[in-house]
Design a protein around this motif. Structure first.
Motif, mmCIF file in Angstrom:
data_model
loop_
_atom_site.group_PDB
_atom_site.id
_atom_site.type_symbol
_atom_site.label_atom_id
_atom_site.label_comp_id
_atom_site.label_asym_id
_atom_site.label_seq_id
_atom_site.Cartn_x
_atom_site.Cartn_y
_atom_site.Cartn_z
ATOM 1 N N ASP A 16 -12.490 -9.624 -9.856
ATOM 2 C CA ASP A 16 -13.120 -9.031 -11.044
ATOM 3 C C ASP A 16 -14.409 -8.306 -10.659
ATOM 4 N N ALA A 17 -14.920 -8.582 -9.466
ATOM 5 C CA ALA A 17 -16.189 -7.981 -9.046
ATOM 6 C C ALA A 17 -15.969 -6.791 -8.118
ATOM 7 N N PHE A 18 -14.895 -6.818 -7.344
ATOM 8 C CA PHE A 18 -14.633 -5.736 -6.396
ATOM 9 C C PHE A 18 -13.258 -5.150 -6.651
ATOM 10 N N GLN A 19 -13.185 -3.841 -6.613
ATOM 11 C CA GLN A 19 -11.895 -3.185 -6.754
ATOM 12 C C GLN A 19 -11.731 -2.222 -5.579
ATOM 13 N N PHE A 20 -10.608 -2.307 -4.906
ATOM 14 C CA PHE A 20 -10.353 -1.419 -3.779
ATOM 15 C C PHE A 20 -9.237 -0.455 -4.124
ATOM 16 N N HIS A 21 -9.382 0.764 -3.640
ATOM 17 C CA HIS A 21 -8.290 1.718 -3.822
ATOM 18 C C HIS A 21 -8.072 2.456 -2.516
ATOM 19 N N VAL A 22 -7.002 3.224 -2.464
ATOM 20 C CA VAL A 22 -6.647 3.939 -1.241
ATOM 21 C C VAL A 22 -5.773 5.136 -1.608
ATOM 22 N N VAL A 23 -5.905 6.210 -0.847
ATOM 23 C CA VAL A 23 -4.970 7.325 -0.989
ATOM 24 C C VAL A 23 -3.882 7.122 0.062
ATOM 25 N N ARG A 24 -2.646 7.029 -0.397
ATOM 26 C CA ARG A 24 -1.512 6.817 0.505
ATOM 27 C C ARG A 24 -0.776 8.146 0.665
ATOM 28 N N SER A 25 -0.535 8.565 1.906
ATOM 29 C CA SER A 25 0.134 9.841 2.138
ATOM 30 C C SER A 25 1.574 9.618 2.574
ATOM 31 N N ARG A 26 2.428 10.499 2.094
ATOM 32 C CA ARG A 26 3.863 10.372 2.351
ATOM 33 C C ARG A 26 4.160 10.393 3.833
ATOM 34 N N MET A 27 4.975 9.459 4.268
ATOM 35 C CA MET A 27 5.424 9.450 5.657
ATOM 36 C C MET A 27 6.460 10.545 5.845
ATOM 37 N N ASP A 28 6.504 11.114 7.035
ATOM 38 C CA ASP A 28 7.618 12.007 7.366
ATOM 39 C C ASP A 28 8.854 11.147 7.553
ATOM 40 N N GLU A 29 9.974 11.690 7.159
ATOM 41 C CA GLU A 29 11.192 10.871 7.244
ATOM 42 C C GLU A 29 12.065 11.280 8.413
ATOM 43 N N GLU B 61 -1.983 2.970 4.056
ATOM 44 C CA GLU B 61 -2.301 4.387 3.826
ATOM 45 C C GLU B 61 -1.061 5.269 3.944
ATOM 46 N N LYS B 62 0.045 4.670 4.401
ATOM 47 C CA LYS B 62 1.294 5.427 4.498
ATOM 48 C C LYS B 62 2.141 5.151 3.271
ATOM 49 N N LEU B 63 2.536 6.224 2.596
ATOM 50 C CA LEU B 63 3.318 6.065 1.376
ATOM 51 C C LEU B 63 4.796 6.205 1.675
ATOM 52 N N MET C 292 10.826 1.030 2.693
ATOM 53 C CA MET C 292 10.118 -0.101 3.291
ATOM 54 C C MET C 292 11.086 -1.228 3.622
ATOM 55 N N ILE C 293 11.965 -1.520 2.689
ATOM 56 C CA ILE C 293 12.914 -2.622 2.908
ATOM 57 C C ILE C 293 13.889 -2.257 4.022
ATOM 58 N N ARG C 294 14.343 -1.001 4.026
ATOM 59 C CA ARG C 294 15.296 -0.563 5.044
ATOM 60 C C ARG C 294 14.675 -0.654 6.441
ATOM 61 N N LYS C 295 13.379 -0.306 6.554
ATOM 62 C CA LYS C 295 12.704 -0.362 7.853
ATOM 63 C C LYS C 295 12.540 -1.789 8.364
ATOM 64 N N SER D 3 3.836 -11.691 -1.597
ATOM 65 C CA SER D 3 2.965 -11.565 -0.430
ATOM 66 C C SER D 3 3.520 -12.312 0.780
ATOM 67 N N ASP D 4 4.535 -13.143 0.598
ATOM 68 C CA ASP D 4 5.172 -13.734 1.780
ATOM 69 C C ASP D 4 6.213 -12.769 2.362
ATOM 70 N N ALA D 5 6.613 -11.783 1.584
ATOM 71 C CA ALA D 5 7.648 -10.855 2.050
ATOM 72 C C ALA D 5 7.050 -9.543 2.570
ATOM 73 N N PHE D 6 5.921 -9.136 2.029
ATOM 74 C CA PHE D 6 5.310 -7.877 2.441
ATOM 75 C C PHE D 6 3.878 -8.118 2.892
ATOM 76 N N GLN D 7 3.531 -7.502 3.992
ATOM 77 C CA GLN D 7 2.150 -7.585 4.445
ATOM 78 C C GLN D 7 1.631 -6.168 4.646
ATOM 79 N N PHE D 8 0.465 -5.891 4.114
ATOM 80 C CA PHE D 8 -0.123 -4.561 4.269
ATOM 81 C C PHE D 8 -1.373 -4.644 5.122
ATOM 82 N N HIS D 9 -1.558 -3.644 5.942
ATOM 83 C CA HIS D 9 -2.796 -3.586 6.704
ATOM 84 C C HIS D 9 -3.342 -2.172 6.657
#
Lengths: 241, 241
Positions: A228-241, B82-84, B90-93, B227-233
């Motif tokens: 409730d005190a800290f909020q984090f955000h991020v810009v996620r960019s599309r991976m190349d497939e 940061e990778k979208l 994600m599941i396939r990978k 959170s036991d199935a997905f981990q983000f860093h």
């Protein structure tokens, strides 16, 4: 606050939301009863009730059964998670005064995980700090820090809140980036209590290994943020497939 | 698994940890009693007990009182936040087969928040989807998606799991990035049950607004990850001061 007489849901919604955002209602303050609110916002009780329901949905306010409607605390700080700053910096940027309560400072043998984090079998002893970080006196983050004992003079730790700065002063090494794992924590038996969090208040745990410009792992931290005190955000960019 | 006779804490720790990582013990499998384990790993019962305690600390295994020690499921997927990618990707990978259970698909009026997300007062109706995403049949993510009804043919949604692909096929628009808010959730009254999560299993909520190459907001998603199935860093880089 000047309100023109109106009976429009959207106008009242904007006005009340705005009043909450501007701090006219304080965090955890109880709102007046519906009939008083509808008078204040110059609308019908039905519209007022609909606005209250919407703001509950939006997580701005919450109902306590039999007790009324209360204002939710809003995050004091919203940060791009890809940007690394010390916790002190984060709190200061929110316009609050950072403080520190020491829980413990001890010298311990490294665990297996510590050796992995520091990429080293040469670490003999680890300085381990546990601290509660406060914002204007309120506990908001629980920090566990670990460094090779030779990195900082543990006796000095009470004179300087920022471990980043201690490492810079005493080792001449600047922390440049961190590899961070993001973990949600529902309720932590010890830490939630220390941060005055009830069962419903979750924590965001960032486990991070900090590196110098030369890619030397120099500091390991586990930081538990009140969500409730800290909020984090991020810009996620599309991976190349 | 071949073990040389030894009585060293560290060797046994590495062996058992390795066996868990390699899947020799399965997630949620009960470990043998201490005396069998100490025979298997050629060590004393005292050492074996110390190793078990360490692995409990490391969150690889957990004790159930009176029932023994069980293997924790490990994350199926660890992703740079940061990778979208789509949830299907994600599941396939992770080497698992993605699946979808539809909870609801409906056309609704936009809420105030929807209008803000889509930067538009022109949105008349919103297609709102609720789906459970599965990995090899196990529910792992709960997804709520919202798009302008004109963006995708809602009747087609059952034929294509990926909303990213539907938008690409029907609108010729490619999702390029997302602005994402990261929220820890301790326990969610409805969603935790649907994902087979108990009180102790927390969720990571990513609320994201997806944009096209032309910076048009086109899809809003709220994804609840076990959170036991997905981990983000993430790699966090030092801010200039």
């Amino acid at each position: 606050m000047t309100i023109e007489p109106n009976d429009s849901f959207q106008d009242v919604l904007f006005s009340l939301r705005d009043d909450i955002d501007k701090g006219i209602y304080h965090p955890n303050e109880k709102l007046q009863p519906i009939y008083e609110l509808s008078f204040r916002y110059q609308t019908s009780r039905e519209t007022m009730k609909a606005v209250i329901s919407r703001l509950v949905e939006e997580n701005r306010i919450h109902r306590k059964s039999g007790m009324g409607v209360f204002v939710n605390p809003q995050p004091i700080y919203s940060s791009g998670i890809e940007k690394l700053g010390s916790v002190s910096d984060m709190i200061r940027k929110a316009g609050k005064e950072p403080g520190t309560q020491y829980v413990s400072a001890e010298v311990i043998e490294p665990t297996q995980d510590d050796l992995v984090h520091f990429h080293s079998l040469d670490v003999q002893t680890i300085a381990r700090l546990e601290r509660v970080r406060t914002a204007d006196g309120e506990p908001v983050v629980y920090c566990i820090d670990k460094v090779d004992e030779r990195t900082i003079p543990i006796g000095q730790i009470h004179n300087e809140q920022s471990i980043f700065k201690l490492i810079e002063h005493y080792k001449g090494k600047r922390i440049q980036y961190a590899h961070t794992f993001i973990e949600p924590i529902g309720y932590h038996e010890q830490i939630s209590d220390i941060l005055n969090c009830g069962l419903e208040q979750s924590l965001l745990l960032l486990k991070q290994i900090h590196y110098t410009e030369d890619d030397e792992p120099i500091l390991y931290s586990a930081n538990y943020f009140r969500s409730d005190a800290f909020q984090f955000h991020v810009v996620r960019s599309r991976m190349d497939e």
